[in-house]
Enzyme design. Structure first.
Site, PDB file in Angstrom:
ATOM      1  N   PHE A  32     -11.379  69.181  45.748  1.00  0.00           N
ATOM      2  CA  PHE A  32     -11.121  69.215  47.188  1.00  0.00           C
ATOM      3  C   PHE A  32     -11.928  70.303  47.892  1.00  0.00           C
ATOM      4  CE2 PHE A  32      -6.635  67.105  47.461  1.00  0.00           C
ATOM      5  CZ  PHE A  32      -7.233  65.884  47.236  1.00  0.00           C
ATOM      6  N   ILE A 102      -4.331  64.004  39.209  1.00  0.00           N
ATOM      7  CA  ILE A 102      -3.599  62.736  39.250  1.00  0.00           C
ATOM      8  C   ILE A 102      -4.406  61.628  38.579  1.00  0.00           C
ATOM      9  CG2 ILE A 102      -2.308  63.358  41.339  1.00  0.00           C
ATOM     10  CD1 ILE A 102      -4.356  61.865  43.018  1.00  0.00           C
ATOM     11  N   ASP A 103      -5.466  62.035  37.842  1.00  0.00           N
ATOM     12  CA  ASP A 103      -6.411  61.040  37.322  1.00  0.00           C
ATOM     13  C   ASP A 103      -6.088  60.525  35.920  1.00  0.00           C
ATOM     14  OD1 ASP A 103      -7.250  63.173  35.648  1.00  0.00           O
ATOM     15  OD2 ASP A 103      -8.801  63.778  37.067  1.00  0.00           O
ATOM     16  N   HIS A 118       1.547  66.708  40.216  1.00  0.00           N
ATOM     17  CA  HIS A 118       1.328  65.923  41.439  1.00  0.00           C
ATOM     18  C   HIS A 118       1.325  64.416  41.203  1.00  0.00           C
ATOM     19  CE1 HIS A 118      -0.561  69.758  43.341  1.00  0.00           C
ATOM     20  NE2 HIS A 118       0.748  69.764  43.383  1.00  0.00           N
ATOM     21  N   CYS A 126       7.268  50.023  43.883  1.00  0.00           N
ATOM     22  CA  CYS A 126       7.753  49.352  45.091  1.00  0.00           C
ATOM     23  C   CYS A 126       8.868  50.190  45.694  1.00  0.00           C
ATOM     24  CB  CYS A 126       8.267  47.961  44.735  1.00  0.00           C
ATOM     25  SG  CYS A 126       9.140  47.191  46.111  1.00  0.00           S
ATOM     26  N   CYS A 149       8.732  41.249  45.946  1.00  0.00           N
ATOM     27  CA  CYS A 149       9.977  41.259  46.725  1.00  0.00           C
ATOM     28  C   CYS A 149       9.704  41.551  48.206  1.00  0.00           C
ATOM     29  CB  CYS A 149      10.957  42.292  46.165  1.00  0.00           C
ATOM     30  SG  CYS A 149      10.576  43.986  46.647  1.00  0.00           S
TER      31      CYS A 149
HETATM   32  P1  NAD Z   1      -9.409  72.642  44.464  1.00  0.00           P
HETATM   33  O1  NAD Z   1     -10.358  71.583  44.903  1.00  0.00           O
HETATM   34  O2  NAD Z   1      -8.658  73.379  45.502  1.00  0.00           O
HETATM   35  O3  NAD Z   1     -10.225  73.732  43.625  1.00  0.00           O
HETATM   36  C1  NAD Z   1     -11.034  73.378  42.540  1.00  0.00           C
HETATM   37  C2  NAD Z   1     -11.434  74.661  41.828  1.00  0.00           C
HETATM   38  O4  NAD Z   1     -12.098  74.287  40.643  1.00  0.00           O
HETATM   39  C3  NAD Z   1     -12.388  75.544  42.630  1.00  0.00           C
HETATM   40  O5  NAD Z   1     -11.939  76.882  42.550  1.00  0.00           O
HETATM   41  C4  NAD Z   1     -13.739  75.389  41.894  1.00  0.00           C
HETATM   42  O6  NAD Z   1     -14.469  76.599  41.864  1.00  0.00           O
HETATM   43  C5  NAD Z   1     -13.297  75.031  40.514  1.00  0.00           C
HETATM   44  N1  NAD Z   1     -14.211  74.176  39.789  1.00  0.00           N
HETATM   45  C6  NAD Z   1     -14.862  73.076  40.225  1.00  0.00           C
HETATM   46  N2  NAD Z   1     -15.553  72.506  39.217  1.00  0.00           N
HETATM   47  C7  NAD Z   1     -15.343  73.297  38.126  1.00  0.00           C
HETATM   48  C8  NAD Z   1     -15.763  73.237  36.778  1.00  0.00           C
HETATM   49  N3  NAD Z   1     -16.569  72.268  36.332  1.00  0.00           N
HETATM   50  N4  NAD Z   1     -15.328  74.183  35.928  1.00  0.00           N
HETATM   51  C9  NAD Z   1     -14.507  75.201  36.354  1.00  0.00           C
HETATM   52  N5  NAD Z   1     -14.085  75.311  37.626  1.00  0.00           N
HETATM   53  C10 NAD Z   1     -14.478  74.348  38.498  1.00  0.00           C
HETATM   54  O7  NAD Z   1      -8.455  72.000  43.367  1.00  0.00           O
HETATM   55  P2  NAD Z   1      -6.924  72.302  42.987  1.00  0.00           P
HETATM   56  O8  NAD Z   1      -6.669  73.768  42.965  1.00  0.00           O
HETATM   57  O9  NAD Z   1      -6.617  71.484  41.794  1.00  0.00           O
HETATM   58  O10 NAD Z   1      -6.077  71.740  44.214  1.00  0.00           O
HETATM   59  C11 NAD Z   1      -6.414  70.523  44.774  1.00  0.00           C
HETATM   60  C12 NAD Z   1      -5.364  69.438  44.770  1.00  0.00           C
HETATM   61  O11 NAD Z   1      -6.121  68.268  44.786  1.00  0.00           O
HETATM   62  C13 NAD Z   1      -4.524  69.321  43.565  1.00  0.00           C
HETATM   63  O12 NAD Z   1      -3.241  69.291  44.024  1.00  0.00           O
HETATM   64  C14 NAD Z   1      -4.836  67.944  42.945  1.00  0.00           C
HETATM   65  O13 NAD Z   1      -3.669  67.160  42.940  1.00  0.00           O
HETATM   66  C15 NAD Z   1      -5.714  67.260  43.900  1.00  0.00           C
HETATM   67  N6  NAD Z   1      -6.947  66.651  43.374  1.00  0.00           N
HETATM   68  C16 NAD Z   1      -6.935  66.024  42.170  1.00  0.00           C
HETATM   69  C17 NAD Z   1      -8.094  65.464  41.673  1.00  0.00           C
HETATM   70  C18 NAD Z   1      -8.055  64.780  40.334  1.00  0.00           C
HETATM   71  O14 NAD Z   1      -7.009  64.263  39.945  1.00  0.00           O
HETATM   72  N7  NAD Z   1      -9.160  64.787  39.590  1.00  0.00           N
HETATM   73  C19 NAD Z   1      -9.291  65.534  42.397  1.00  0.00           C
HETATM   74  C20 NAD Z   1      -9.262  66.175  43.649  1.00  0.00           C
HETATM   75  C21 NAD Z   1      -8.089  66.735  44.108  1.00  0.00           C
END
Ligand code: NAD
Length: 238
Positions: A32, A102-103, A118, A126, A149
């Site tokens: 994000f 959530i992946d 999350h 549903c 439904c």
């Molecule tokens: P965030 O986007 O706020 O922060 C990501 C962090 O990861 C950053 O600090 C960045 O520097 C670091 N980062 C990025 N790539 C990296 C790597 N290869 N190695 C090490 N560090 C790396 O993410 P967050 O804190 O998880 O919060 C975002 C919310 O978004 C979560 O609640 C999550 O549910 C959701 N989200 C999930 C997914 C997924 O399921 N893959 C993707 C995007 C967002």
């Protein structure tokens, strides 16, 4: 750095991993808050608003346009970070993976004890009869996905304004409280209440592995600024 991390893991009895979106960027799923993350791409409505409970209830069709396009990534494969964590669990080193993601990639990599704070795109239900649907069903649908439904289907994902699942939170909290090492990685530690969970840690080693700085770096015994897949992937699991 890597030697220090290996030593900590070798000497630990109970390691817990706490991760976020950065764990899956090396699988091709944008996070994000990075510069190339979802929040820095231009949308008419900010993603934080689209992913809110209010928006889901009021603009369900637009929510699903975004959700299908940006949140479901069934093409993604586990990267070396997911795979090494699964190996470390198999050899008895890692007790639990707590994720904000959530992946479903940790489970796909083979991790068994995964607390998804999350929720997951792989579960959708549903709102009327409770029947479950997988992510492919949502991808194949158009407009607002409906159950047989007639009820509207909602992803089993915690949207902004929604509380975390109690049971998942409590299990994750207990795992953190009883760990001797907590590895935090791939998270900006800005999404609460999930980010606040690391405060429950009372063990010996707090390890931070993140590309960018985080607010918790100053409390850590070991900070590694790097890519999770490269750092974790280089560890021994035996
Ligand atoms: P965030 O986007 O706020 O922060 C990501 C962090 O990861 C950053 O600090 C960045 O520097 C670091 N980062 C990025 N790539 C990296 C790597 N290869 N190695 C090490 N560090 C790396 O993410 P967050 O804190 O998880 O919060 C975002 C919310 O978004 C979560 O609640 C999550 O549910 C959701 N989200 C999930 C997914 C997924 O399921 N893959 C993707 C995007 C967002």
């Amino acid at each position: 750095m890597l030697k220090n991390l290996q030593k900590i893991i070798d000497e630990s009895k109970s390691v817990v991993f706490f991760g976020g979106a950065g764990i899956s960027t090396e699988s091709g799923i944008p996070d994000f808050r990075s510069v190339d993350g979802l929040y820095n791409q231009k949308y008419d409505v900010p993603p934080e608003k689209i992913l809110s409970h209010t928006y889901f209830m009021e603009e369900t069709e637009k929510f699903y346009d975004f959700y299908r396009d940006k949140m479901i990534a069934l093409w993604a494969k586990p990267n070396p970070a997911h795979l090494k964590l699964a190996e470390l669990e198999k050899c008895g080193k890692i007790r639990a993976v707590i994720t904000q993601n959530i992946d479903g990639l940790h489970q796909q990599a083979g991790s068994k004890i995964v607390y998804e704070l999350h929720g997951s795109v792989h579960r959708n239900y549903c709102m009327k009869c409770g029947r479950f649907f997988d992510a492919q069903f949502i991808l194949n649908s158009t407009g607002v996905p409906k159950c047989q439904c007639g009820g509207t289907i909602k992803p089993d994902v915690v949207l902004y304004e929604e509380p975390l699942d109690d049971k998942t939170f409590t299990s994750a909290e207990r795992a953190i409280m009883t760990a001797d090492t907590l590895i935090v990685s791939g998270t900006s530690l800005t999404v609460y209440p999930a980010a606040g969970m690391i405060r429950y840690f009372q063990g010996d080693n707090l390890v931070l592995i993140n590309r960018d700085e985080t607010p918790a770096d100053k409390y850590a015994n070991l900070v590694i600024h790097g890519k999770a897949g490269e750092v974790l992937g280089a560890l021994r699991a035996d």
